[in-house]
Write a protein that holds these residues in place. Structure first.
Motif, short mmCIF file in Angstrom:
data_model
loop_
_atom_site.label_atom_id
_atom_site.label_comp_id
_atom_site.label_asym_id
_atom_site.label_seq_id
_atom_site.Cartn_x
_atom_site.Cartn_y
_atom_site.Cartn_z
N THR A 2 21.05 -38.38 3.57
CA THR A 2 22.20 -38.90 3.05
C THR A 2 23.45 -39.03 4.13
O THR A 2 23.63 -37.77 4.66
N VAL A 4 27.51 -40.23 4.88
CA VAL A 4 28.66 -40.29 4.11
C VAL A 4 29.40 -41.21 4.97
O VAL A 4 29.58 -40.83 6.19
N ALA A 45 30.55 -32.64 4.86
CA ALA A 45 29.61 -33.10 5.81
C ALA A 45 29.45 -32.66 7.02
O ALA A 45 30.40 -31.58 7.42
N VAL A 56 35.12 -39.51 0.83
CA VAL A 56 34.17 -40.53 0.85
C VAL A 56 34.33 -41.87 0.13
O VAL A 56 34.82 -41.78 -0.90
N ASN A 58 31.73 -44.26 0.78
CA ASN A 58 30.45 -44.81 0.31
C ASN A 58 29.41 -43.77 0.90
O ASN A 58 29.86 -43.21 1.82
N ALA A 59 28.24 -43.84 0.58
CA ALA A 59 27.25 -42.89 1.00
C ALA A 59 25.93 -43.69 0.95
O ALA A 59 25.60 -44.58 0.03
N THR A 93 25.51 -35.72 5.18
CA THR A 93 26.01 -34.45 4.35
C THR A 93 25.09 -33.17 4.81
O THR A 93 24.07 -33.23 5.51
#
Length: 95
Positions: A2, A4, A45, A56, A58-59, A93
């Motif tokens: 993931t 971010v 992160a 954040v 968006n991720a 992340t």
């Protein structure tokens, strides 16, 4: 993995602004002065091998898409904070 997209709390910028203070003491004050609707959540992160606090926006798994869509929120307080304390970017992340 993931990734971010958002704004890291830049300890180097805080040190430059307040050279006689521990930058950790300023994090809470910085977060309180920002409009809560300007970011989705706060996460850790991996920024250059160091766990760093990130506001954040968006991720996701598509790092290139996140980089292409990174925009500065349209809020004067947030814009000032970016100049003084925050750095925009996209980072993995800790997961």
């Amino acid at each position: 993995m993931t990734t971010v997209k958002g704004f890291m709390v830049d300890m180097d910028k805080i040190r430059q602004r307040y050279p006689n203070d521990d930058p950790d003491t300023w994090v809470g004050s910085i977060l309180r002065c920002l409009p809560r609707d300007a970011f989705s959540y706060v996460a850790a992160a991996d920024v250059n091998g160091e766990m760093t606090l990130v506001l954040v926006l968006n991720a996701g798994d598509d790092e290139e898409y996140l980089r292409r869509t990174l925009k500065i929120p349209d809020n004067e307080s947030f814009r000032q904070a970016i100049q003084l304390f925050l750095t925009p970017g996209v980072w993995p992340t800790h997961e």
